[in-house]
Design an enzyme around this catalytic site. Structure first.
Site, PDB file in Angstrom:
ATOM      1  N   SER A 140       0.865  -1.189   0.000  1.00 13.71           N
ATOM      2  CA  SER A 140       0.000   0.000   0.000  1.00 13.71           C
ATOM      3  C   SER A 140       0.893   1.229   0.000  1.00 13.71           C
ATOM      4  O   SER A 140       1.987   1.209   0.582  1.00 13.71           O
ATOM      5  CB  SER A 140      -0.881   0.023   1.252  1.00 13.71           C
ATOM      6  OG  SER A 140      -1.512   1.286   1.401  1.00 13.71           O
ATOM      7  N   TYR A 153      -0.876  -0.540  10.430  1.00 11.60           N
ATOM      8  CA  TYR A 153      -1.200  -0.978   9.058  1.00 11.60           C
ATOM      9  C   TYR A 153      -0.074  -0.574   8.100  1.00 11.60           C
ATOM     10  O   TYR A 153       0.404  -1.391   7.297  1.00 11.60           O
ATOM     11  CB  TYR A 153      -2.527  -0.363   8.609  1.00 11.60           C
ATOM     12  CG  TYR A 153      -2.872  -0.664   7.172  1.00 11.60           C
ATOM     13  CD1 TYR A 153      -3.408  -1.900   6.810  1.00 11.60           C
ATOM     14  CD2 TYR A 153      -2.646   0.272   6.156  1.00 11.60           C
ATOM     15  CE1 TYR A 153      -3.712  -2.178   5.476  1.00 11.60           C
ATOM     16  CE2 TYR A 153      -2.941  -0.004   4.839  1.00 11.60           C
ATOM     17  CZ  TYR A 153      -3.478  -1.237   4.506  1.00 11.60           C
ATOM     18  OH  TYR A 153      -3.772  -1.522   3.191  1.00 11.60           O
TER      19      TYR A 153
HETATM   20  N1  LIG Z   1      -8.805  -0.976  -0.723  1.00 13.75           N
HETATM   21  C1  LIG Z   1      -7.785  -0.156  -0.547  1.00 13.75           C
HETATM   22  O1  LIG Z   1      -7.943   1.073  -0.454  1.00 13.75           O
HETATM   23  C2  LIG Z   1      -6.415  -0.710  -0.468  1.00 13.75           C
HETATM   24  C3  LIG Z   1      -6.176  -2.058  -0.246  1.00 13.75           C
HETATM   25  N2  LIG Z   1      -4.902  -2.518  -0.150  1.00 13.75           N
HETATM   26  C4  LIG Z   1      -4.648  -3.940   0.104  1.00 13.75           C
HETATM   27  O2  LIG Z   1      -5.345  -4.732  -0.818  1.00 13.75           O
HETATM   28  C5  LIG Z   1      -5.499  -6.041  -0.288  1.00 13.75           C
HETATM   29  C6  LIG Z   1      -6.910  -6.531  -0.572  1.00 13.75           C
HETATM   30  O3  LIG Z   1      -7.824  -5.783   0.190  1.00 13.75           O
HETATM   31  P1  LIG Z   1      -9.177  -5.175  -0.395  1.00 13.75           P
HETATM   32  O4  LIG Z   1      -9.555  -5.855  -1.634  1.00 13.75           O
HETATM   33  O5  LIG Z   1      -9.025  -3.718  -0.396  1.00 13.75           O
HETATM   34  O6  LIG Z   1     -10.184  -5.492   0.796  1.00 13.75           O
HETATM   35  P2  LIG Z   1     -11.327  -6.573   0.988  1.00 13.75           P
HETATM   36  O7  LIG Z   1     -11.727  -6.456   2.421  1.00 13.75           O
HETATM   37  O8  LIG Z   1     -12.383  -6.427  -0.054  1.00 13.75           O
HETATM   38  O9  LIG Z   1     -10.582  -7.938   0.716  1.00 13.75           O
HETATM   39  C7  LIG Z   1      -9.787  -8.579   1.660  1.00 13.75           C
HETATM   40  C8  LIG Z   1      -9.728 -10.048   1.285  1.00 13.75           C
HETATM   41  O10 LIG Z   1      -8.885 -10.718   2.222  1.00 13.75           O
HETATM   42  C9  LIG Z   1      -9.605 -11.831   2.757  1.00 13.75           C
HETATM   43  N3  LIG Z   1      -9.172 -12.060   4.116  1.00 13.75           N
HETATM   44  C10 LIG Z   1      -9.215 -11.194   5.156  1.00 13.75           C
HETATM   45  N4  LIG Z   1      -8.754 -11.783   6.263  1.00 13.75           N
HETATM   46  C11 LIG Z   1      -8.407 -13.054   5.909  1.00 13.75           C
HETATM   47  C12 LIG Z   1      -7.880 -14.155   6.615  1.00 13.75           C
HETATM   48  N5  LIG Z   1      -7.615 -14.093   7.929  1.00 13.75           N
HETATM   49  N6  LIG Z   1      -7.644 -15.305   5.946  1.00 13.75           N
HETATM   50  C13 LIG Z   1      -7.915 -15.395   4.624  1.00 13.75           C
HETATM   51  N7  LIG Z   1      -8.418 -14.382   3.904  1.00 13.75           N
HETATM   52  C14 LIG Z   1      -8.659 -13.227   4.545  1.00 13.75           C
HETATM   53  C15 LIG Z   1     -11.075 -11.433   2.667  1.00 13.75           C
HETATM   54  O11 LIG Z   1     -11.936 -12.555   2.558  1.00 13.75           O
HETATM   55  P3  LIG Z   1     -12.711 -13.293   3.755  1.00 13.75           P
HETATM   56  O12 LIG Z   1     -13.319 -12.236   4.622  1.00 13.75           O
HETATM   57  O13 LIG Z   1     -13.688 -14.154   3.014  1.00 13.75           O
HETATM   58  O14 LIG Z   1     -11.663 -14.105   4.439  1.00 13.75           O
HETATM   59  C16 LIG Z   1     -11.089 -10.717   1.332  1.00 13.75           C
HETATM   60  O15 LIG Z   1     -11.193 -11.648   0.281  1.00 13.75           O
HETATM   61  C17 LIG Z   1      -5.128  -5.943   1.196  1.00 13.75           C
HETATM   62  O16 LIG Z   1      -3.837  -6.492   1.380  1.00 13.75           O
HETATM   63  C18 LIG Z   1      -5.105  -4.442   1.450  1.00 13.75           C
HETATM   64  O17 LIG Z   1      -4.245  -4.077   2.503  1.00 13.75           O
HETATM   65  C19 LIG Z   1      -3.827  -1.695  -0.296  1.00 13.75           C
HETATM   66  C20 LIG Z   1      -4.006  -0.370  -0.507  1.00 13.75           C
HETATM   67  C21 LIG Z   1      -5.305   0.229  -0.634  1.00 13.75           C
HETATM   68  C1  LIG Z   2      -5.733   2.257   4.936  1.00 19.48           C
HETATM   69  C2  LIG Z   2      -6.510   1.283   4.219  1.00 19.48           C
HETATM   70  O1  LIG Z   2      -7.376   0.674   4.797  1.00 19.48           O
HETATM   71  C3  LIG Z   2      -6.274   1.040   2.782  1.00 19.48           C
HETATM   72  N1  LIG Z   2      -6.348  -0.333   2.558  1.00 19.48           N
HETATM   73  C4  LIG Z   2      -4.995   1.605   2.197  1.00 19.48           C
HETATM   74  O2  LIG Z   2      -3.980   0.902   2.184  1.00 19.48           O
HETATM   75  O3  LIG Z   2      -5.038   2.750   1.740  1.00 19.48           O
END
Ligand SMILES: NC(=O)C1=CN([C@@H]2O[C@H](COP(=O)(O)OP(=O)(O)OC[C@H]3O[C@@H](n4cnc5c(N)ncnc54)[C@H](OP(=O)(O)O)[C@@H]3O)[C@@H](O)[C@H]2O)C=CC1
Ligand SMILES: CC(=O)[C@H](N)C(=O)O
Length: 262
Positions: A140, A153
């Protein structure tokens, strides 16, 4: 054996991971999709089976649970069809550092740091022996921005970036590609799950645009892909400044500014 490598994607039940699943399926890759929510995983999988010709397996697993991650590690070690790992599962925490507790921090580190490290460690030796394979780690921009007040985070994401850059150094010469993808605010459930309103953010990227841009970086074999950053030269300048310091760390004596005044 399929001509294209199978892709294992963690966190594929929603958000960025579900779009990665869609895009790799449309590129003709068989998939192994991992997340906790089996119903949502199955819904992603059955849509992709219906819309493409690829095989989609699902593994219901909590990547922070010892028995569950052991099953994924075993699959990564032994299933030679898997040639791409996307370490995407992740979460954020509500509140500021003093509002969070140590258990929440430890749980987040288990999910955002320990799990991707273990999965990379499980697959890297096989990829290195084969002289091919790719590991995509979702970091991120928060990992570059301690100013944002998302300290734990951001620290987990700084780890993901360092892990990726270090692995690229170690595994690149062995034919293994490692990419760090650094999204900024992207419209997914992570915001609601961590008690934040994504609609209150000044700029929000949609998941499709984010993943499609990340895949442009993947196809170019970029080490670090920052889809929202308009000027790639800024990243290059940061890297150049960091590298310029490297030879200066080798010193017998502390820098003059730290020497005690007699
Ligand atoms: N959205 C944003 O603004 C940003 C996101 N990111 C990163 O992108 C990645 C994806 O997140 P994003 O798509 O945004 O968020 P979501 O919450 O939509 O997706 C997260 C995914 O991770 C899975 N997950 C969470 N905890 C667990 C666990 N303990 N075991 C297995 N699977 C798990 C969830 O599925 P389930 O609940 O079914 O387990 C889900 O499929 C993350 O690493 C996040 O930090 C980075 C920067 C910005
Ligand atoms: C802070 C957040 O929850 C986000 N996933 C990000 O990385 O910007």
């Amino acid at each position: 054996m399929a001509s294209k490598p199978t892709v294992l994607i963690t966190g594929a039940s929603s958000g960025i991971g579900a779009v990665y699943a869609d895009r790799f399926a449309r590129r003709g890759h068989d998939l192994v999709l991992v997340a906790r929510n089996a119903e949502r995983l199955e819904s992603v999988a059955s849509r992709l089976r219906a819309e493409t010709d690829v095989t989609v397996d699902i593994i219901q697993a909590d990547v922070t649970a010892a028995a569950d991650i052991a099953r994924i590690e075993e699959r990564l070690r032994e299933d030679e069809r898997i040639g791409i790992l996307v370490n995407n599962a992740g979460a954020a925490l509500p509140g500021s550092f003093v509002e969070q507790n140590a258990a929440q921090a430890a749980d987040l580190i288990a999910l955002n740091v320990t799990a991707p490290t273990r999965l990379a460690a499980a697959v890297a030796p096989r990829f290195a022996r084969a002289g091919s394979g790719a590991i995509v780690n979702i970091g991120s921009v928060v990992g570059l921005a301690p100013e944002l007040g998302l300290t734990v985070y951001g620290a987990t994401k700084a780890f993901v970036q360092f892990l990726s850059q270090g692995l690229a150094q170690e595994l690149g010469p062995k034919g293994v590609y490692v990419q760090a993808v650094l999204p900024a605010v992207t419209r997914t459930e992570i915001w609601e799950r961590s008690g934040r309103d994504v609609n209150a953010m000044p700029a929000v990227m949609e998941t499709a645009e984010l993943v499609d841009a990340a895949l442009v970086g993947f196809d170019r074999r970029e080490a670090v892909t920052i889809p929202p950053l308009p000027d790639a030269g800024q990243w290059d300048a940061l890297e150049a400044a960091r590298r310029a310091m490297l030879p200066n760390y080798r010193q017998v004596h502390a820098a003059a500014r730290y020497r005690a005044v007699a």
